[in-house]
Design a protein around this motif. Structure first.
Motif, PDB file in Angstrom:
ATOM      1  N   LYS A   7     -32.744 -46.315 -30.425  1.00  0.00           N
ATOM      2  CA  LYS A   7     -32.324 -45.043 -29.823  1.00  0.00           C
ATOM      3  C   LYS A   7     -31.660 -45.279 -28.469  1.00  0.00           C
ATOM      4  O   LYS A   7     -30.617 -44.684 -28.162  1.00  0.00           O
ATOM      5  CB  LYS A   7     -33.525 -44.112 -29.679  1.00  0.00           C
ATOM      6  CG  LYS A   7     -33.160 -42.725 -29.236  1.00  0.00           C
ATOM      7  CD  LYS A   7     -34.351 -41.804 -29.299  1.00  0.00           C
ATOM      8  CE  LYS A   7     -33.958 -40.373 -29.029  1.00  0.00           C
ATOM      9  NZ  LYS A   7     -35.086 -39.455 -29.208  1.00  0.00           N
ATOM     10  N   ARG A  10     -28.192 -46.802 -28.915  1.00  0.00           N
ATOM     11  CA  ARG A  10     -27.280 -45.774 -29.421  1.00  0.00           C
ATOM     12  C   ARG A  10     -26.826 -44.843 -28.292  1.00  0.00           C
ATOM     13  O   ARG A  10     -25.647 -44.531 -28.162  1.00  0.00           O
ATOM     14  CB  ARG A  10     -27.963 -44.971 -30.540  1.00  0.00           C
ATOM     15  CG  ARG A  10     -27.051 -43.920 -31.153  1.00  0.00           C
ATOM     16  CD  ARG A  10     -27.696 -43.245 -32.331  1.00  0.00           C
ATOM     17  NE  ARG A  10     -28.924 -42.541 -32.018  1.00  0.00           N
ATOM     18  CZ  ARG A  10     -28.981 -41.351 -31.417  1.00  0.00           C
ATOM     19  NH1 ARG A  10     -27.875 -40.730 -31.045  1.00  0.00           N
ATOM     20  NH2 ARG A  10     -30.149 -40.776 -31.184  1.00  0.00           N
ATOM     21  N   THR A  16     -23.569 -40.818 -31.769  1.00  0.00           N
ATOM     22  CA  THR A  16     -24.489 -39.918 -32.453  1.00  0.00           C
ATOM     23  C   THR A  16     -25.161 -40.704 -33.571  1.00  0.00           C
ATOM     24  O   THR A  16     -24.699 -41.785 -33.964  1.00  0.00           O
ATOM     25  CB  THR A  16     -23.740 -38.720 -33.075  1.00  0.00           C
ATOM     26  OG1 THR A  16     -22.840 -39.220 -34.074  1.00  0.00           O
ATOM     27  CG2 THR A  16     -22.987 -37.925 -32.018  1.00  0.00           C
ATOM     28  N   GLN A  17     -26.234 -40.160 -34.098  1.00  0.00           N
ATOM     29  CA  GLN A  17     -26.877 -40.794 -35.245  1.00  0.00           C
ATOM     30  C   GLN A  17     -25.901 -40.871 -36.416  1.00  0.00           C
ATOM     31  O   GLN A  17     -25.877 -41.861 -37.141  1.00  0.00           O
ATOM     32  CB  GLN A  17     -28.135 -40.027 -35.665  1.00  0.00           C
ATOM     33  CG  GLN A  17     -29.295 -40.209 -34.733  1.00  0.00           C
ATOM     34  CD  GLN A  17     -30.537 -39.477 -35.198  1.00  0.00           C
ATOM     35  OE1 GLN A  17     -30.475 -38.592 -36.044  1.00  0.00           O
ATOM     36  NE2 GLN A  17     -31.675 -39.839 -34.628  1.00  0.00           N
ATOM     37  N   ARG A  28     -27.669 -40.904 -42.037  1.00  0.00           N
ATOM     38  CA  ARG A  28     -28.144 -40.451 -40.731  1.00  0.00           C
ATOM     39  C   ARG A  28     -29.656 -40.307 -40.733  1.00  0.00           C
ATOM     40  O   ARG A  28     -30.334 -40.618 -39.757  1.00  0.00           O
ATOM     41  CB  ARG A  28     -27.480 -39.105 -40.352  1.00  0.00           C
ATOM     42  CG  ARG A  28     -27.810 -38.715 -38.901  1.00  0.00           C
ATOM     43  CD  ARG A  28     -27.944 -37.230 -38.684  1.00  0.00           C
ATOM     44  NE  ARG A  28     -28.784 -36.537 -39.598  1.00  0.00           N
ATOM     45  CZ  ARG A  28     -30.143 -36.455 -39.505  1.00  0.00           C
ATOM     46  NH1 ARG A  28     -30.779 -37.066 -38.551  1.00  0.00           N
ATOM     47  NH2 ARG A  28     -30.817 -35.766 -40.381  1.00  0.00           N
ATOM     48  N   ILE A  31     -31.345 -43.596 -39.936  1.00  0.00           N
ATOM     49  CA  ILE A  31     -31.330 -43.881 -38.497  1.00  0.00           C
ATOM     50  C   ILE A  31     -32.412 -43.062 -37.807  1.00  0.00           C
ATOM     51  O   ILE A  31     -33.180 -43.577 -36.993  1.00  0.00           O
ATOM     52  CB  ILE A  31     -29.943 -43.580 -37.879  1.00  0.00           C
ATOM     53  CG1 ILE A  31     -28.846 -44.461 -38.488  1.00  0.00           C
ATOM     54  CG2 ILE A  31     -29.978 -43.717 -36.355  1.00  0.00           C
ATOM     55  CD1 ILE A  31     -28.974 -45.926 -38.224  1.00  0.00           C
ATOM     56  N   SER A  32     -32.487 -41.787 -38.130  1.00  0.00           N
ATOM     57  CA  SER A  32     -33.494 -40.908 -37.550  1.00  0.00           C
ATOM     58  C   SER A  32     -34.901 -41.419 -37.843  1.00  0.00           C
ATOM     59  O   SER A  32     -35.764 -41.451 -36.954  1.00  0.00           O
ATOM     60  CB  SER A  32     -33.320 -39.489 -38.103  1.00  0.00           C
ATOM     61  OG  SER A  32     -34.345 -38.650 -37.656  1.00  0.00           O
ATOM     62  N   GLU A  35     -35.581 -44.433 -35.651  1.00  0.00           N
ATOM     63  CA  GLU A  35     -35.726 -44.067 -34.243  1.00  0.00           C
ATOM     64  C   GLU A  35     -37.039 -43.341 -33.968  1.00  0.00           C
ATOM     65  O   GLU A  35     -37.596 -43.453 -32.879  1.00  0.00           O
ATOM     66  CB  GLU A  35     -34.558 -43.190 -33.796  1.00  0.00           C
ATOM     67  CG  GLU A  35     -33.272 -43.938 -33.622  1.00  0.00           C
ATOM     68  CD  GLU A  35     -32.152 -43.102 -33.044  1.00  0.00           C
ATOM     69  OE1 GLU A  35     -31.072 -43.668 -32.838  1.00  0.00           O
ATOM     70  OE2 GLU A  35     -32.340 -41.893 -32.792  1.00  0.00           O
TER      71      GLU A  35
END
Length: 78
Positions: A7, A10, A16-17, A28, A31-32, A35
């Protein structure tokens, strides 16, 4: 540590994600999930992230990149 570091990296690159996910060829939501620490990334993904951000995997996993003394470990150039 990978969740916090991913995070942070980034944000430093102002991504952005969604954009990071596209660059790394994942969703996405993946990634979330990484994170937020809901799932652990695979070794293949860690290699991809390491190459993308030009940071050794060991650093991604073991160092807290949000700390000021870790700033020298991060290369913000493209």
């Amino acid at each position: 540590m990978i969740a916090k570091n991913l995070k942070h990296l980034r944000h430093l690159k102002k991504l952005t994600q969604e954009v990071l996910a596209e660059d790394l060829h994942v969703t996405r939501s993946r990634i979330s999930s990484y994170e937020e620490g809901r799932s652990a990334p695979t070794l293949d993904f860690l290699i991809t992230v390491s190459d993308y951000f030009k940071i050794p995997i060991d650093t991604l996993l073991r160092k807290n990149l949000t700390l000021k003394e870790s700033a020298s470990l991060i290369d913000l150039r493209n």
